[in-house]
Every structure is written in structure tokens, then in C-alpha cells.
Design a protein around this motif. Structure first.
Motif, PDB file in Angstrom:
ATOM      1  N   THR A  25       0.838  -1.200   0.000  1.00 50.93           N
ATOM      2  CA  THR A  25       0.000   0.000   0.000  1.00 50.93           C
ATOM      3  C   THR A  25       0.866   1.241   0.000  1.00 50.93           C
ATOM      4  O   THR A  25       1.845   1.334   0.750  1.00 50.93           O
ATOM      5  CB  THR A  25      -0.933   0.027   1.223  1.00 50.93           C
ATOM      6  OG1 THR A  25      -1.737  -1.151   1.223  1.00 50.93           O
ATOM      7  CG2 THR A  25      -1.846   1.237   1.187  1.00 50.93           C
ATOM      8  N   ALA A  26       0.518   2.188  -0.829  1.00 48.18           N
ATOM      9  CA  ALA A  26       1.222   3.469  -0.900  1.00 48.18           C
ATOM     10  C   ALA A  26       0.200   4.589  -0.759  1.00 48.18           C
ATOM     11  O   ALA A  26      -0.843   4.569  -1.422  1.00 48.18           O
ATOM     12  CB  ALA A  26       1.978   3.592  -2.218  1.00 48.18           C
ATOM     13  N   GLY A  27       0.495   5.542   0.096  1.00 45.44           N
ATOM     14  CA  GLY A  27      -0.455   6.605   0.385  1.00 45.44           C
ATOM     15  C   GLY A  27      -1.486   6.156   1.397  1.00 45.44           C
ATOM     16  O   GLY A  27      -1.831   4.971   1.461  1.00 45.44           O
ATOM     17  N   ASN A  28      -1.953   7.087   2.211  1.00 47.00           N
ATOM     18  CA  ASN A  28      -2.968   6.768   3.211  1.00 47.00           C
ATOM     19  C   ASN A  28      -4.363   6.829   2.609  1.00 47.00           C
ATOM     20  O   ASN A  28      -4.656   7.690   1.775  1.00 47.00           O
ATOM     21  CB  ASN A  28      -2.891   7.744   4.390  1.00 47.00           C
ATOM     22  CG  ASN A  28      -1.582   7.640   5.140  1.00 47.00           C
ATOM     23  OD1 ASN A  28      -0.935   6.585   5.153  1.00 47.00           O
ATOM     24  ND2 ASN A  28      -1.166   8.729   5.773  1.00 47.00           N
ATOM     25  N   MET A  29      -5.227   5.920   3.034  1.00 47.12           N
ATOM     26  CA  MET A  29      -6.616   5.937   2.585  1.00 47.12           C
ATOM     27  C   MET A  29      -7.370   6.986   3.392  1.00 47.12           C
ATOM     28  O   MET A  29      -8.173   6.677   4.282  1.00 47.12           O
ATOM     29  CB  MET A  29      -7.235   4.553   2.759  1.00 47.12           C
ATOM     30  CG  MET A  29      -6.534   3.464   1.984  1.00 47.12           C
ATOM     31  SD  MET A  29      -7.342   1.848   2.220  1.00 47.12           S
ATOM     32  CE  MET A  29      -6.185   0.773   1.372  1.00 47.12           C
ATOM     33  N   ASP A  30      -7.111   8.260   3.099  1.00 50.06           N
ATOM     34  CA  ASP A  30      -7.659   9.345   3.913  1.00 50.06           C
ATOM     35  C   ASP A  30      -8.489  10.342   3.105  1.00 50.06           C
ATOM     36  O   ASP A  30      -8.692  11.471   3.542  1.00 50.06           O
ATOM     37  CB  ASP A  30      -6.523  10.078   4.624  1.00 50.06           C
ATOM     38  CG  ASP A  30      -5.466  10.604   3.665  1.00 50.06           C
ATOM     39  OD1 ASP A  30      -5.668  10.512   2.431  1.00 50.06           O
ATOM     40  OD2 ASP A  30      -4.436  11.114   4.130  1.00 50.06           O
ATOM     41  N   ALA A  31      -8.954   9.911   1.930  1.00 47.63           N
ATOM     42  CA  ALA A  31      -9.821  10.764   1.108  1.00 47.63           C
ATOM     43  C   ALA A  31      -9.171  12.105   0.796  1.00 47.63           C
ATOM     44  O   ALA A  31      -9.792  13.161   0.924  1.00 47.63           O
ATOM     45  CB  ALA A  31     -11.185  10.956   1.762  1.00 47.63           C
ATOM     46  N   TYR A  32      -7.888  12.057   0.419  1.00 45.55           N
ATOM     47  CA  TYR A  32      -7.131  13.239  -0.014  1.00 45.55           C
ATOM     48  C   TYR A  32      -6.916  14.255   1.100  1.00 45.55           C
ATOM     49  O   TYR A  32      -6.724  15.445   0.849  1.00 45.55           O
ATOM     50  CB  TYR A  32      -7.820  13.939  -1.199  1.00 45.55           C
ATOM     51  CG  TYR A  32      -8.284  13.000  -2.287  1.00 45.55           C
ATOM     52  CD1 TYR A  32      -7.416  12.560  -3.272  1.00 45.55           C
ATOM     53  CD2 TYR A  32      -9.606  12.549  -2.330  1.00 45.55           C
ATOM     54  CE1 TYR A  32      -7.846  11.688  -4.276  1.00 45.55           C
ATOM     55  CE2 TYR A  32     -10.043  11.690  -3.320  1.00 45.55           C
ATOM     56  CZ  TYR A  32      -9.158  11.256  -4.294  1.00 45.55           C
ATOM     57  OH  TYR A  32      -9.581  10.405  -5.269  1.00 45.55           O
ATOM     58  N   ASN A  33      -6.928  13.801   2.328  1.00 38.01           N
ATOM     59  CA  ASN A  33      -6.761  14.700   3.468  1.00 38.01           C
ATOM     60  C   ASN A  33      -5.325  15.233   3.501  1.00 38.01           C
ATOM     61  O   ASN A  33      -4.362  14.465   3.506  1.00 38.01           O
ATOM     62  CB  ASN A  33      -7.066  13.949   4.764  1.00 38.01           C
ATOM     63  CG  ASN A  33      -6.958  14.837   5.989  1.00 38.01           C
ATOM     64  OD1 ASN A  33      -6.938  16.059   5.883  1.00 38.01           O
ATOM     65  ND2 ASN A  33      -6.885  14.222   7.152  1.00 38.01           N
ATOM     66  N   THR A  34      -5.175  16.542   3.534  1.00 41.13           N
ATOM     67  CA  THR A  34      -3.849  17.162   3.554  1.00 41.13           C
ATOM     68  C   THR A  34      -3.497  17.763   4.919  1.00 41.13           C
ATOM     69  O   THR A  34      -2.443  18.369   5.070  1.00 41.13           O
ATOM     70  CB  THR A  34      -3.750  18.263   2.487  1.00 41.13           C
ATOM     71  OG1 THR A  34      -4.747  19.258   2.750  1.00 41.13           O
ATOM     72  CG2 THR A  34      -3.960  17.694   1.095  1.00 41.13           C
ATOM     73  N   SER A  35      -4.391  17.609   5.913  1.00 40.43           N
ATOM     74  CA  SER A  35      -4.140  18.217   7.221  1.00 40.43           C
ATOM     75  C   SER A  35      -2.935  17.592   7.913  1.00 40.43           C
ATOM     76  O   SER A  35      -2.295  18.233   8.754  1.00 40.43           O
ATOM     77  CB  SER A  35      -5.379  18.073   8.114  1.00 40.43           C
ATOM     78  OG  SER A  35      -5.673  16.711   8.366  1.00 40.43           O
ATOM     79  N   ASP A  36      -2.620  16.351   7.572  1.00 34.67           N
ATOM     80  CA  ASP A  36      -1.466  15.686   8.172  1.00 34.67           C
ATOM     81  C   ASP A  36      -0.269  15.670   7.229  1.00 34.67           C
ATOM     82  O   ASP A  36       0.671  14.906   7.398  1.00 34.67           O
ATOM     83  CB  ASP A  36      -1.820  14.251   8.568  1.00 34.67           C
ATOM     84  CG  ASP A  36      -2.360  13.444   7.395  1.00 34.67           C
ATOM     85  OD1 ASP A  36      -2.621  14.042   6.329  1.00 34.67           O
ATOM     86  OD2 ASP A  36      -2.522  12.215   7.545  1.00 34.67           O
ATOM     87  N   GLY A  37      -0.321  16.525   6.213  1.00 34.82           N
ATOM     88  CA  GLY A  37       0.768  16.590   5.247  1.00 34.82           C
ATOM     89  C   GLY A  37       0.524  15.664   4.069  1.00 34.82           C
ATOM     90  O   GLY A  37      -0.395  14.842   4.070  1.00 34.82           O
ATOM     91  N   LEU A  38       1.364  15.806   3.055  1.00 31.60           N
ATOM     92  CA  LEU A  38       1.253  14.980   1.860  1.00 31.60           C
ATOM     93  C   LEU A  38       2.114  13.739   2.020  1.00 31.60           C
ATOM     94  O   LEU A  38       3.246  13.820   2.505  1.00 31.60           O
ATOM     95  CB  LEU A  38       1.714  15.765   0.626  1.00 31.60           C
ATOM     96  CG  LEU A  38       1.002  17.092   0.352  1.00 31.60           C
ATOM     97  CD1 LEU A  38       1.640  17.787  -0.845  1.00 31.60           C
ATOM     98  CD2 LEU A  38      -0.483  16.875   0.114  1.00 31.60           C
TER      99      LEU A  38
END
Length: 282
Positions: A39-52
Motif C-alpha cells: 500500500t502506498a499513500g494513506n486511505m484518507d480521502a485526499y486529506n492534507t491536514s497531516d501533510g502529503l
């Protein structure tokens, strides 16, 4: 080794091999097949509050991106335009590429599935596409590849087999965003039957791709079954261009041990049982 011991030895081998073939269907399933998930990238619905979350392209994949711009006489030296898009990163004119490496897997790959969530972003996302590639250390594409537009109505792909949807045009040239291989009146199909647009509401879609049976609605000279090349190369480059955000990618790979590995395990089991019985007779 005299004839007596030779006959006993080869007789033992024969018995052990027979036992191996007999017991092979009874071997634990874990010894016969395995599933690996990357898995690459977090499954966070494009959330940028925790950084990219950064993408992780191989050096060859980075060279590939640089070659795209240099072919359009655009220098990537200190040029933010050439920066590779991270996961969740919005905006236009950012190529995304990520490399999955799995050369250390045990056994042969028999199946692979790719799950990717993407969203049309600002700019001319209508002609964006996804490509599954194998890029060498110099940035050269392997002839085996697959690619498809996200949406429909995207122009005419090149008959030469090159990737015709690449759009390295800088923002200053945003009024001319279609490549020379494309026309505005074409109805080339994509993974979706609708246009891949960011306006008025960005299209947001999770795609599930079976790498052994990819959609025939693809760009020219692409391969619908990538399993053999996954085994040969031991990696996969996922390329998305260039006005599309990527939330996450998940690659699931199924393997089975190589035939000699299975036979060896069976022979070992056979010898163990044989020696145990011989010891019990003493």
C-alpha cells in the motif's frame, strides 16, 4: 557406493518422491500459495491536514519524467513544474509516478490486482490517463505496458504505440493542452463512460484493475496481461498524468512456490517419514 547401497539409496529416493507427490495436495495451503499486499499513500480521502504522503518513484521513473519535459524543450533543472506529484496533492500540471518493488518475493506471481483512488483536479484533466509501466534505470519504457484514459472522449491515440496522453505543457501554455496526437471531436473510450472533469464537481473514483485481464479499452500496443512481466521485472511503475490527484494505491500479489521448491519440500517430508519408519523397525 556398492550396488547394494546404491539400490537402497535410489530406492529411497523413489519412495520419497512418490510420497512427495502423494502428500503434495495435503501440504498446508500456506506452503502452496501466499498473498502479499503493498500500500502506498494513506486511505484518507485526499486529506492534507497531516501533510502529503510522498510517492516513491525509482530513479529510472524519475528519469522518465525528466525525459518527458526535455522532449518538449523544458528544462527540469530547478523547475518546480518537474516535481513529481505526491499523494493527496491537488493542482494542475504535476506528473504522478510510484514504483512498487517486489523482487524478493518467494515463488511465482500468478495473480495481481491494483486498487487506486483518483480524483480529477484543476486544469485540463479531461485527457488524463493511468499507465502501468516497466521503466528501466535510464528511464526507458519496456514494450510491455498498459494504459487507459480515465474518462471518455479524449482524442485519438497515436498508432505508433507511444504514450499519446502525456501533457507536459507548462501553465503558461494552458490554452493548448491537447497533444498533437489528439483531436477534440474523438470519442475514444476510457475506464468510465463519462468525461473525467474537475468542474463543476471533481470526478472521484476508485478503480480495481486485474493485471491478468486488463480492460481492452486501452491505448494502442498495450498488453492486457502483465503477470509474466511482473515475474520477470520484479517491479511495477504506476503513472498518472497530469491533472489528477491520487489518494492511495494498493497492489495485491498472489504467488505460488516454484515447482522445484514444492517438490523439494515434498521430498523432505518423504525422507522424514521414510527414516522414521526405518528407525521404528530397528
Amino acid at each position: 557406493m556398492n550396488s547394494f547401497f546404491a539400490s537402497r539409496f535410489w530406492g529411497s529416493i523413489g519412495i520419497a518422491s512418490a510420497l512427495a507427490l502423494t502428500w503434495l495436495p495435503l501440504m498446508p495451503k500456506a506452503a502452496q500459495a501466499a498473498t502479499y499486499t503493498f500500500t502506498a499513500g494513506n486511505m484518507d480521502a485526499y486529506n492534507t491536514s497531516d501533510g502529503l504522503e510522498p510517492s516513491n518513484p525509482s530513479p529510472g521513473a524519475v528519469a522518465f519524467i525528466n525525459n518527458l519535459y526535455s522532449s518538449s524543450n523544458i528544462s527540469c533543472t530547478n523547475n518546480p513544474l518537474c516535481q513529481i506529484r505526491n499523494f493527496d496533492q491537488p493542482g494542475a500540471d504535476r506528473q504522478f509516478i510510484h514504483t512498487f518493488s517486489f523482487s524478493n518475493l518467494i515463488g511465482n506471481i500468478t495473480g495481481a490486482n491494483l486498487e487506486i483512488r483518483v480524483r480529477a483536479s484543476a486544469g485540463g484533466s479531461q485527457n488524463d490517463a493511468i499507465h502501468l509501466l516497466f521503466i528501466d534505470s535510464l528511464g526507458n519504457l519496456d514494450p510491455v505496458r498498459w494504459g487507459s484514459y480515465f474518462g471518455s472522449g479524449n482524442g485519438t491515440p497515436s498508432s505508433s504505440g507511444t504514450i499519446s496522453t502525456i501533457d507536459p505543457s507548462p501553465p503558461s501554455n494552458s490554452t493548448n493542452r491537447t497533444s498533437s496526437n489528439q483531436t477534440s471531436t474523438s470519442t475514444v473510450p476510457g475506464l468510465l463512460n463519462t468525461s473525467w472533469t474537475a468542474s463543476p464537481t471533481p470526478v472521484d473514483q476508485t478503480f480495481y484493475l486485474d493485471l491478468s485481464s486488463l480492460s481492452p479499452l486501452a491505448l494502442p500496443n498495450t498488453t492486457g496481461n502483465l503477470i509474466a512481466t511482473l515475474n520477470t521485472k520484479g517491479f511495477l511503475d504506476v503513472y498518472v498524468q497530469d491533472d489528477t490527484e491520487v489518494d492511495y494505491i494498493k497492489l495485491t500479489v498472489e504467488t505460488v512456490p516454484e515447482p522445484f521448491t514444492i517438490l523439494g519440500a515434498g521430498v523432505a517430508l518423504g525422507f522424514g517419514s521414510l527414516f522414521k519408519r526405518q528407525k521404528a523397525k530397528k
